[in-house]
Design a protein around this motif. Structure first.
Motif, mmCIF file in Angstrom:
data_model
loop_
_atom_site.group_PDB
_atom_site.id
_atom_site.type_symbol
_atom_site.label_atom_id
_atom_site.label_comp_id
_atom_site.label_asym_id
_atom_site.label_seq_id
_atom_site.Cartn_x
_atom_site.Cartn_y
_atom_site.Cartn_z
ATOM 1 N N VAL A 43 30.362 77.407 42.155
ATOM 2 C CA VAL A 43 31.161 77.543 40.791
ATOM 3 C C VAL A 43 30.984 76.524 39.768
ATOM 4 O O VAL A 43 31.158 75.225 40.000
ATOM 5 C CB VAL A 43 32.658 77.440 41.341
ATOM 6 C CG1 VAL A 43 33.581 77.840 40.220
ATOM 7 C CG2 VAL A 43 32.810 78.571 42.489
ATOM 8 N N THR A 44 30.549 76.685 38.553
ATOM 9 C CA THR A 44 30.172 75.887 37.563
ATOM 10 C C THR A 44 31.139 76.240 36.436
ATOM 11 O O THR A 44 31.354 74.982 35.564
ATOM 12 C CB THR A 44 28.853 76.135 37.133
ATOM 13 O OG1 THR A 44 28.734 77.495 36.508
ATOM 14 C CG2 THR A 44 27.662 75.889 37.856
ATOM 15 N N SER A 45 32.125 77.132 36.484
ATOM 16 C CA SER A 45 33.064 77.306 35.360
ATOM 17 C C SER A 45 34.466 77.770 35.948
ATOM 18 O O SER A 45 34.301 78.585 36.868
ATOM 19 C CB SER A 45 32.716 78.312 34.338
ATOM 20 O OG SER A 45 31.255 78.007 33.697
ATOM 21 N N ALA A 46 35.532 77.249 35.278
ATOM 22 C CA ALA A 46 36.895 77.818 35.986
ATOM 23 C C ALA A 46 37.864 77.879 34.771
ATOM 24 O O ALA A 46 37.860 77.044 33.789
ATOM 25 C CB ALA A 46 37.322 76.761 36.960
ATOM 26 N N VAL A 47 38.664 78.981 34.888
ATOM 27 C CA VAL A 47 39.771 79.038 33.854
ATOM 28 C C VAL A 47 40.953 78.387 34.517
ATOM 29 O O VAL A 47 41.256 78.959 35.525
ATOM 30 C CB VAL A 47 39.964 80.536 33.514
ATOM 31 C CG1 VAL A 47 41.097 80.473 32.536
ATOM 32 C CG2 VAL A 47 38.893 81.142 32.922
ATOM 33 N N ILE A 48 41.624 77.379 34.015
ATOM 34 C CA ILE A 48 42.572 76.823 34.694
ATOM 35 C C ILE A 48 43.836 77.134 34.140
ATOM 36 O O ILE A 48 44.063 77.102 32.885
ATOM 37 C CB ILE A 48 42.343 75.208 34.586
ATOM 38 C CG1 ILE A 48 41.049 74.824 35.315
ATOM 39 C CG2 ILE A 48 43.513 74.265 35.282
ATOM 40 C CD1 ILE A 48 40.675 73.343 35.360
ATOM 41 N N LYS A 49 44.756 77.374 34.766
ATOM 42 C CA LYS A 49 46.226 77.999 34.238
ATOM 43 C C LYS A 49 47.350 77.246 34.982
ATOM 44 O O LYS A 49 47.319 76.877 35.935
ATOM 45 C CB LYS A 49 46.207 79.418 34.611
ATOM 46 C CG LYS A 49 45.036 80.364 34.292
ATOM 47 C CD LYS A 49 45.005 81.838 34.733
ATOM 48 C CE LYS A 49 43.925 82.556 34.094
ATOM 49 N NZ LYS A 49 43.924 83.791 34.641
ATOM 50 N N PRO A 50 48.489 77.227 33.893
ATOM 51 C CA PRO A 50 49.818 76.684 34.405
ATOM 52 C C PRO A 50 50.140 77.589 35.577
ATOM 53 O O PRO A 50 49.345 78.799 35.841
ATOM 54 C CB PRO A 50 50.694 76.889 33.341
ATOM 55 C CG PRO A 50 49.737 77.172 32.395
ATOM 56 C CD PRO A 50 48.471 77.685 32.642
#
Length: 405
Positions: free
Chosen positions: A112-119
């Protein structure tokens, strides 16, 4: 960084696999993808032999809390929910990410090289999400897109958080009312602002309303946490009222409304899938859900919701979904091209295509085989993770990380 990965079984995801292919990365971007004989490698470019290996784009985690909910740190490392304001639209996950979280190393070990980080989902409106690379010394260096979307929640979580405080919202109708009130207030704010501009008068800015206006204007998608079918229906009802771009997150009971979701053209980020039915709204959880949604025509991304499921298990969730009916030929799209398209990142990541970032992973074999592992990971052409088969351990190539994966 310039690199040529040659002679591998190249899986671009958005195109046909190439047996004996080359991926050329120049200045951090993919310059060419094709059979070895058709890709000219400039002098001085580092060459990596991938013969007998699979070569894929880095995976994209579409919904997680890596860096804001640090592992092994307890309360001190948990900045997921600001549970003091039901409308947290002005808050940004970006401001709470610790790049030294060990979860980033786990991500690379899982390809995994990208991540959408969310509250988190403690508030009806949690705040702004951010898309990042899973390697870097500061979060500012890691950003792909800020903000990437706005996080909102329906169902049990906000009801429990504020119900325990005996304040609004303590019910599902209260949660919907908070969201509806917030968008109505943003519309009124827009009208007042336009009037002030026409009159040439100063106007006090409101970052909460400014964020919600970006949703109403269509520049930011609305990521709606909703598990139960009735909550999914509420999510669609609210989107109909205000006309924003809805992305349903989790959709545990999405299979019950798959035809309606597909008809409306609403994408779904579903998961986590390696969990128990720990609360009422998860009682219909099934690994068949992604396949049912996909067959209905819904664009589906699969998520770990890290740290609910460890992020390095992202591809294993996909494997079990294939076992339960997800089309094998489209399975890898759920963690590459689909999340990139759903969240507007497909100009940077999600496939092996000229012009995209050089985020490339060399696998020992088919990543949907649980015995395969990520051997070498490149982010924008830079080698950031290496697995030593002789030593039986992996290493993130950065001063922040020294532990074996």
């Amino acid at each position: 960084m310039d690199i040529a990965i040659r002679s591998g079984y190249v899986v671009p995801v958005d195109g046909a696999p190439i047996d004996g292919g080359t991926v050329l990365v120049v200045d951090g971007r993919i310059a060419a993808v094709g059979p070895d004989a058709e890709v000219t490698v400039p002098d001085g470019v580092r060459t990596v032999d991938a013969a007998g290996r699979w070569v894929l784009p880095g995976f994209v985690e579409a919904h997680g809390h890596i860096g804001v909910h640090e592992e092994g740190e307890g309360w001190a490392g948990n900045d997921t929910n600001e549970m003091t304001d039901p409308n947290g639209a002005r808050m940004r996950a970006l401001d709470a990410i610790n790049p030294a979280d060990v979860g980033f190393g786990d991500a690379l070990a899982g390809g995994v090289t990208s991540a959408v980080i969310k509250p988190g989902s403690g508030n009806p409106i949690g705040g702004q999400t951010v898309a990042v690379k899973c390697w870097g010394r500061t979060v500012d260096d890691m950003v792909i897109r800020q903000p990437a979307s706005v996080k909102s929640a329906l169902g049990e979580n906000p009801k429990r958080v504020y119900g325990d405080k005996k304040t609004l919202p303590s019910t599902r109708q209260g949660t919907a009312a908070v969201i509806r009130d917030a968008f109505t207030a943003a519309q009124d704010y827009r009208a007042r602002k336009a009037h002030a501009e026409e009159e040439g008068k100063p106007f006090e800015r409101d970052l909460t309303s400014e964020t919600l206006l970006a949703v109403l204007d269509g520049s930011l998608p609305w990521c709606q946490h909703s598990h139960r079918a009735d909550d999914i229906a509420t999510a669609m009802r609210l989107a109909d009222e205000f006309g924003y771009r809805l992305v349903i997150n989790h959709a545990t009971e999405g299979h019950l409304l798959a035809d309606d979701i597909a008809r409306r053209g609403i994408p779904v980020i579903t998961g986590p899938l390696f969990t128990t039915r720990s609360k009422v709204e998860l009682k219909e959880r099934t690994l068949a859900n992604p396949g049912i949604l996909d067959r209905a025509g819904v664009k589906v991304a699969i998520t770990t919701d890290h740290p609910v499921v460890p992020i390095n298990f992202l591809v294993h969730q996909v494997t079990l979904c294939v076992k339960e009916g997800l089309d094998r030929d489209r399975a890898l799209a759920t963690i590459t091209t689909n999340p990139a398209q759903i969240l507007g990142l497909d100009d940077r990541v999600g496939a092996l295509r000229p012009g995209l970032d050089g985020d490339v992973v060399i696998w020992s074999g088919d990543p949907l085989d649980v015995m395969s592992r990520a051997l070498t990971v490149f982010v924008e052409g830079r080698e950031v993770y290496r697995y030593d088969t002789g030593a039986g351990r992996g290493e993130v190539l950065d001063a922040f990380y020294r532990e074996s994966r």
